[in-house]
Structures are given as structure tokens and as C-alpha cells.
Design a protein around this motif. Structure first.
Motif, PDB file in Angstrom:
ATOM      1  N   UNK A  30      64.715  42.883   7.600  1.00 39.65           N
ATOM      2  CA  UNK A  30      63.631  42.947   6.763  1.00 39.65           C
ATOM      3  C   UNK A  30      63.229  44.484   6.549  1.00 39.65           C
ATOM      4  N   UNK A  31      64.131  45.397   7.231  1.00 42.82           N
ATOM      5  CA  UNK A  31      63.484  46.686   7.604  1.00 42.82           C
ATOM      6  C   UNK A  31      62.999  47.312   6.058  1.00 42.82           C
ATOM      7  N   UNK A  32      63.775  47.237   5.061  1.00 42.88           N
ATOM      8  CA  UNK A  32      63.424  47.579   3.711  1.00 42.88           C
ATOM      9  C   UNK A  32      62.161  47.150   3.232  1.00 42.88           C
ATOM     10  N   UNK A  33      61.848  45.939   3.405  1.00 39.28           N
ATOM     11  CA  UNK A  33      60.676  45.313   2.859  1.00 39.28           C
ATOM     12  C   UNK A  33      59.583  45.818   3.896  1.00 39.28           C
ATOM     13  N   UNK A  34      59.910  45.700   5.246  1.00 37.73           N
ATOM     14  CA  UNK A  34      58.668  45.946   6.178  1.00 37.73           C
ATOM     15  C   UNK A  34      58.267  47.441   5.935  1.00 37.73           C
TER      16      UNK A  34
END
Lengths: 155, 147
Positions: B34-38
Motif C-alpha cells: 500500500x505504500x504508493x497509495x498511502x
């Protein structure tokens, strides 16, 4: 060092420290976003020379009336007609305004086109009702031209 | 409560090690996915939303200010500066819808994000049109009374 490792007291203080730091991180992120928001909209209000242009306009209107009564006064003691005196006084006013605005880094030009007519000369009438004035304002990014500004001199 | 904290039975180093490792692995898996989204998309959305409405408000303010001082005979033009990007994307200021809807749109063509700002009914008395792209260097609003 040994006593520091074995000492397990103060767990709640350590835990509340973690919670507090997490809250602080969240607040810092919000504060950073709040810093950017509203910059451009408020900057536009500051940069656009609305008041300067308005003042140029209203000063010219106010002074036209003062100059009119002044030229009637001077007319009593000289041979010149009222429009001629008015024109001389207006030139004076124009030079002063140009100097004042130049001190703020702005270029203005106020020039009298005609009195009581719109064909470039003035009628040889002793009274002054309407004057036509060319106004320009330039501060580098905003350029304002009103050619002519019709000013009704009533007083 | 006190008894629960001080009771250390049933806790061995190896169990603790396994538990911590599992939690860490799970945590990092979630973060990686989820790093990109978060960390990028959500802040980018927030920044774009705010910056685009800020730019829209700026345009609305400038048009209203210009409307107040318009010369009867003559013209006025003003240059303004806007950031080349809102968040990570360029945007377009569209005033062509102003006449019918009394709004200015700030649109990002790459993601389709759109912010609408009102211009307070000015367009009924004065036609407003034109578009401006944030990536061009010079931006200008102008008014000419004779047109």
C-alpha cells in the motif's frame, strides 16, 4: 547499564510517549498542508494594484473640481481665460502624480485631451462642465489604459 | 491489572521472537503493497485539491478585482503567476464555461480531477472566456472595452 536493562518500571510513561509522538506527527502533517493552502488566492489580492488604479482615477476626479475653482480664482487676476489656466494647472497636477507614482515603481500618464468637447481642443467657453482625460497606468505586470476618461466637473 | 503486568509465566524468548517476527513481516508486507497509495496518492490528492481550488480562487479574485476598476473606454491587462504543477500534475484553467454556468473550472487533464470556483455572476454583464495551461510561461487576463 545493567540496572537500566533490568528496570522495567515506567511502562505507561514510555507508552504515552509513543502515543503523543504519533499525535504530533499527524498534527505536523496537517499543519504543513495548511501552510500551502490559501497562498495564491491571498497573493493575488496583494499583487493586483486595484487600489492604485482606483486612486489614480478618483484623485483625478477630485482634483479636476479643485482645479476648476482654482482657475476661476486665478482668472480674476490674470488675462488668461479659464480653460487656459485650467490646462496649465492640470499639467502641474499631472507632473506631480507622475513623480508620486514613479516613487512606487509605477508609471502613470495623465494628460488632458479636451475641455467641454471631444475633438481635441476646448470650446472658448468661460465655464468648464466636462473634461476628457487620458489615463494610463503600468506597474510591469498590470497595464491600464482609459482613453478618454470622461470627467464631469460639477462644483 | 497489576498482577497481569507482573506475571511473566508463559513467556519465553523464542515465542516472543516468533511473534515479533510475524508481526513485523505482516506489517511490512502491508506497507509495501500500500505504500504508493498511502504515502504518494493520498497526500497528492489532498495537495492537488487544495492547490487547484486555491488557483481557482485566485482567478476568481483577480477577475472580480478587474471588473471593479474596468475603464469605460480603454483596456486593462494583467499578468499573473501560477505554479506549473499542482501536486504532481499539470492543470488547465478553463473559463469558457463561465458564461453559462458562472464558474471557472480548474482541470487536471491527466487524472481528470476538477475543481469549480464561482465568479459571482460577473459573466452575465461581462463575457469571460479563455483557457490557460499551467505549463505555459506567460499568463494574462485582458479586457478591452471596444470589443
Amino acid at each position: 547499564m545493567e540496572s537500566l536493562k533490568k528496570d522495567t518500571r515506567g511502562q505507561w510513561i514510555a507508552l504515552s510517549g509513543l502515543v503523543l509522538s504519533l499525535i504530533l506527527i499527524g498534527l505536523a502533517a496537517l499543519a504543513n498542508q495548511a501552510l500551502i493552502a490559501g497562498y495564491h488566492s491571498s497573493n493575488a489580492v496583494l499583487e493586483f494594484p486595484k487600489e492604485n488604479i482606483r486612486e489614480l482615477n478618483s484623485h483625478t476626479r477630485d482634483n479636476a473640481e479643485i482645479l476648476k475653482s482654482l482657475s476661476f480664482e486665478i482668472n480674476n487676476s490674470t488675462n488668461n481665460t479659464v480653460p487656459v489656466i485650467f490646462e496649465q494647472l492640470f499639467d502641474n497636477y499631472s507632473t506631480q502624480m507622475e513623480t508620486l507614482y514613479a516613487a512606487h515603481g509605477e508609471t502613470v500618464d495623465i494628460s488632458l485631451v479636451s475641455i467641454n468637447s471631444n475633438n481635441g481642443t476646448y470650446n472658448n467657453n468661460s465655464d468648464i462642465d466636462v473634461i476628457f482625460v487620458n489615463l494610463t497606468y503600468n506597474d510591469g505586470s498590470t497595464h491600464y489604459v482609459s482613453e478618454p476618461e470622461v470627467i464631469r466637473v460639477t462644483k | 491489572m497489576k498482577r497481569l503486568i507482573e506475571n511473566e509465566e508463559g513467556v519465553s524468548v523464542i515465542i516472543e521472537y516468533i511473534l515479533i517476527s510475524l508481526i513485523c513481516v505482516g506489517f511490512f508486507m502491508i506497507i509495501t503493497i500500500n505504500s504508493d497509495a498511502v504515502f504518494l496518492d493520498t497526500p497528492n490528492d489532498v495537495v492537488m485539491e487544495r492547490e487547484m481550488s486555491d488557483v481557482g480562487n485566485m482567478m476568481s479574485t483577480m477577475i472580480t478585482d478587474m471588473y471593479l476598476i474596468l475603464p469605460d473606454n480603454g483596456y486593462i491587462d494583467t499578468e499573473y503567476r501560477i505554479p506549473a504543477k499542482a501536486g504532481r500534475e499539470t492543470y488547465i484553467i478553463d473559463a469558457d464555461v463561465a458564461f453559462t454556468d458562472q464558474i471557472i473550472e480548474v482541470i487536471s487533464p491527466s487524472s481528470g480531477k476538477k475543481v469549480r470556483v464561482t465568479i459571482g455572476g460577473i459573466a452575465t454583464t461581462m463575457p469571460i472566456n479563455g483557457t490557460a495551461s499551467s505549463s505555459s510561461t506567460n499568463h494574462k487576463i485582458s479586457y478591452e472595452s471596444r470589443k
